[in-house]
Design an enzyme around this catalytic site. Structure first.
Site, mmCIF file in Angstrom:
data_model
loop_
_atom_site.group_PDB
_atom_site.id
_atom_site.type_symbol
_atom_site.label_atom_id
_atom_site.label_comp_id
_atom_site.label_asym_id
_atom_site.label_seq_id
_atom_site.Cartn_x
_atom_site.Cartn_y
_atom_site.Cartn_z
ATOM 1 N N GLN A 47 0.638 -1.253 0.032
ATOM 2 C CA GLN A 47 0.138 -0.045 -0.013
ATOM 3 C C GLN A 47 0.925 1.177 -0.180
ATOM 4 O O GLN A 47 1.829 1.344 0.626
ATOM 5 C CB GLN A 47 -0.780 0.203 1.134
ATOM 6 C CG GLN A 47 -2.070 -0.905 1.063
ATOM 7 C CD GLN A 47 -1.924 -2.091 1.558
ATOM 8 O OE1 GLN A 47 -1.029 -2.508 2.474
ATOM 9 N NE2 GLN A 47 -2.739 -3.064 1.214
ATOM 10 N N CYS A 74 -6.635 0.520 6.859
ATOM 11 C CA CYS A 74 -5.567 -0.614 6.726
ATOM 12 C C CYS A 74 -4.908 -0.554 8.358
ATOM 13 O O CYS A 74 -4.275 0.275 8.780
ATOM 14 C CB CYS A 74 -4.653 -0.272 5.854
ATOM 15 S SG CYS A 74 -3.183 -1.369 5.912
ATOM 16 N N ASN A 76 -2.366 -2.497 9.836
ATOM 17 C CA ASN A 76 -1.109 -2.425 9.767
ATOM 18 C C ASN A 76 -0.351 -1.101 9.325
ATOM 19 O O ASN A 76 0.575 -0.552 10.253
ATOM 20 C CB ASN A 76 -0.361 -3.471 8.891
ATOM 21 C CG ASN A 76 -0.434 -4.806 9.413
ATOM 22 O OD1 ASN A 76 -0.440 -5.226 10.616
ATOM 23 N ND2 ASN A 76 -0.905 -6.054 8.510
ATOM 24 N N ASN A 149 -13.291 -1.635 6.591
ATOM 25 C CA ASN A 149 -13.499 -2.049 4.909
ATOM 26 C C ASN A 149 -13.908 -3.562 5.111
ATOM 27 O O ASN A 149 -14.007 -4.102 6.116
ATOM 28 C CB ASN A 149 -12.034 -1.820 4.460
ATOM 29 C CG ASN A 149 -10.985 -2.840 5.167
ATOM 30 O OD1 ASN A 149 -11.172 -3.579 6.228
ATOM 31 N ND2 ASN A 149 -9.707 -2.489 4.491
ATOM 32 N N HIS A 151 -14.889 -7.636 4.693
ATOM 33 C CA HIS A 151 -14.337 -8.864 5.012
ATOM 34 C C HIS A 151 -15.234 -9.707 4.926
ATOM 35 O O HIS A 151 -16.297 -9.823 5.568
ATOM 36 C CB HIS A 151 -13.458 -8.785 6.274
ATOM 37 C CG HIS A 151 -12.155 -7.985 6.198
ATOM 38 N ND1 HIS A 151 -10.988 -8.524 5.873
ATOM 39 C CD2 HIS A 151 -12.090 -6.865 6.592
ATOM 40 C CE1 HIS A 151 -10.236 -7.466 6.026
ATOM 41 N NE2 HIS A 151 -10.661 -6.516 6.521
ATOM 42 N N ASN A 182 -12.227 -8.349 1.052
ATOM 43 C CA ASN A 182 -11.326 -8.828 1.720
ATOM 44 C C ASN A 182 -11.526 -10.475 1.820
ATOM 45 O O ASN A 182 -12.589 -10.612 2.765
ATOM 46 C CB ASN A 182 -10.473 -8.460 2.750
ATOM 47 C CG ASN A 182 -9.914 -6.868 2.433
ATOM 48 O OD1 ASN A 182 -8.812 -6.514 1.878
ATOM 49 N ND2 ASN A 182 -10.920 -5.871 2.722
ATOM 50 N N GLU A 200 -5.952 -10.030 0.403
ATOM 51 C CA GLU A 200 -6.172 -8.438 0.400
ATOM 52 C C GLU A 200 -6.859 -7.802 -0.822
ATOM 53 O O GLU A 200 -6.074 -7.939 -1.888
ATOM 54 C CB GLU A 200 -5.068 -7.786 0.898
ATOM 55 C CG GLU A 200 -5.573 -6.380 1.430
ATOM 56 C CD GLU A 200 -4.345 -5.927 2.448
ATOM 57 O OE1 GLU A 200 -4.517 -4.643 2.693
ATOM 58 O OE2 GLU A 200 -3.346 -6.530 2.827
ATOM 59 N N ARG A 201 -7.857 -7.375 -0.793
ATOM 60 C CA ARG A 201 -8.704 -6.451 -1.942
ATOM 61 C C ARG A 201 -7.469 -5.600 -2.540
ATOM 62 O O ARG A 201 -7.047 -4.637 -1.776
ATOM 63 C CB ARG A 201 -9.772 -6.057 -1.443
ATOM 64 C CG ARG A 201 -10.642 -4.897 -2.310
ATOM 65 C CD ARG A 201 -11.635 -4.392 -1.850
ATOM 66 N NE ARG A 201 -11.499 -3.601 -0.498
ATOM 67 C CZ ARG A 201 -12.336 -2.236 -0.203
ATOM 68 N NH1 ARG A 201 -13.324 -2.349 -0.618
ATOM 69 N NH2 ARG A 201 -11.750 -1.869 0.819
ATOM 70 N N CYS A 209 -2.392 -8.716 7.540
ATOM 71 C CA CYS A 209 -3.444 -7.633 7.371
ATOM 72 C C CYS A 209 -3.975 -7.373 8.480
ATOM 73 O O CYS A 209 -4.756 -8.182 9.402
ATOM 74 C CB CYS A 209 -4.577 -8.466 6.459
ATOM 75 S SG CYS A 209 -6.005 -7.281 5.971
ATOM 76 N N GLY A 210 -4.044 -6.266 8.969
ATOM 77 C CA GLY A 210 -4.636 -5.812 10.362
ATOM 78 C C GLY A 210 -5.807 -5.811 10.513
ATOM 79 O O GLY A 210 -6.565 -6.357 11.289
ATOM 80 N N GLY A 212 -7.663 -7.498 8.382
ATOM 81 C CA GLY A 212 -8.341 -9.079 8.418
ATOM 82 C C GLY A 212 -8.270 -9.631 9.740
ATOM 83 O O GLY A 212 -8.996 -10.391 9.984
#
Length: 272
Positions: A47, A74, A76, A149, A151, A182, A200-201, A209-210, A212
């Protein structure tokens, strides 16, 4: 003009961070983000993160996936910019206001409250998000949750037995997810532990993926599979996720600064 950047990562989920809080940068678009993120001809990252001034928080964070698409949140990256900021901060994102705080394990982030309504994910039409009546080959009846986002989480016996590189993009782009999604596959190993892999999308298979980890932990808690605090082990390492009684999700884990540098957009074919 040359643009300064900081390369960072959270458990191997890596970012190029551009700081426009004091010095304006060229207008950001999908082509710019994708050119910088390209691992062969750019700097390379999962990213691109752009920091900007904010009237609502200490600063604003914009997040662009490697394909150039702008996304809401996001986890992370939030830890990474929290480390870069160096102190507690309120961060404005498209997914809402987040709070990052230095902690013994690195950075703790208040990620907001989960949403389960079908139109908050969003899904293409109304259905039970606790056990969606859908399947993609051996992956069946996922739980859907939005943690800034979207999931979907599938609980399986062995996440590493799933061919995520093949089935991940199939699910991500299914028409049932109008904003894409995601894709998470998770296995419960104890009341306070689980294993996770994430497609990840807009970025693909990732080491960590945080959001996630947050979504999968919340999904497992919602189904009564784990307690309210759980360690989620991803390929890049562990994150600790807590779902507090006030409904707030707290994620704790490390973040690392790798190196700093500068680039001329023209080097990547960008006309700034």
């Amino acid at each position: 003009m040359r643009i300064e950047f900081t390369k960072m990562h959270g458990l191997g989920n890596d970012f190029v961070v551009l700081d426009a809080r004091l010095r304006p940068l060229p207008a950001m678009d999908a082509a710019f983000a994708a050119a910088v993120a390209d691992r062969h001809t750019g700097i390379g990252c999962d990213q691109l993160i752009l920091l900007e001034p904010s009237d609502a928080a200490d600063f604003r964070m914009r997040i662009f996936n490697a394909d150039g698409s702008e996304v809401e949140a996001c986890g992370n990256a939030t830890r990474a910019v929290g480390l870069l900021h160096g102190r507690a901060a309120r961060i404005e994102t498209l997914g809402g206001l987040l709070t990052s705080t230095p902690s013994e394990t690195g950075i703790s982030v208040e990620m907001g409250k989960p949403r389960f309504d079908w139109n908050a994910i969003p899904l293409g039409y109304a259905m039970d998000t606790h056990a969606m009546p859908v399947a993609w080959e051996e992956l069946v009846n996922p739980i859907a949750v939005n943690v800034g986002n979207p999931h979907v989480i599938f609980f399986v016996s062995d996440p590493y037995a799933i061919d995520m590189a093949r089935i991940g993009p199939m699910i991500e782009t299914d028409q049932i997810f109008p904003e894409r999604v995601n894709v998470n596959v998770a296995a419960i190993t104890a009341r306070d532990a689980m294993i996770l892999r994430v497609w990840e999308r807009g970025a693909g298979l990732t080491r960590a993926c945080g959001t996630g980890a947050c979504a999968s932990a919340i999904g497992a808690m919602k189904r009564g599979l784990v307690d309210r605090r759980v360690t989620v082990s991803l390929p890049g390492g562990p994150l600790v996720i807590e779902w507090r009684e006030d409904d707030e999700i707290v994620m704790s884990g490390p973040a690392t600064e790798a190196f700093r540098g500068s680039f001329d957009p023209a080097d990547f074919g960008i006309i700034a």
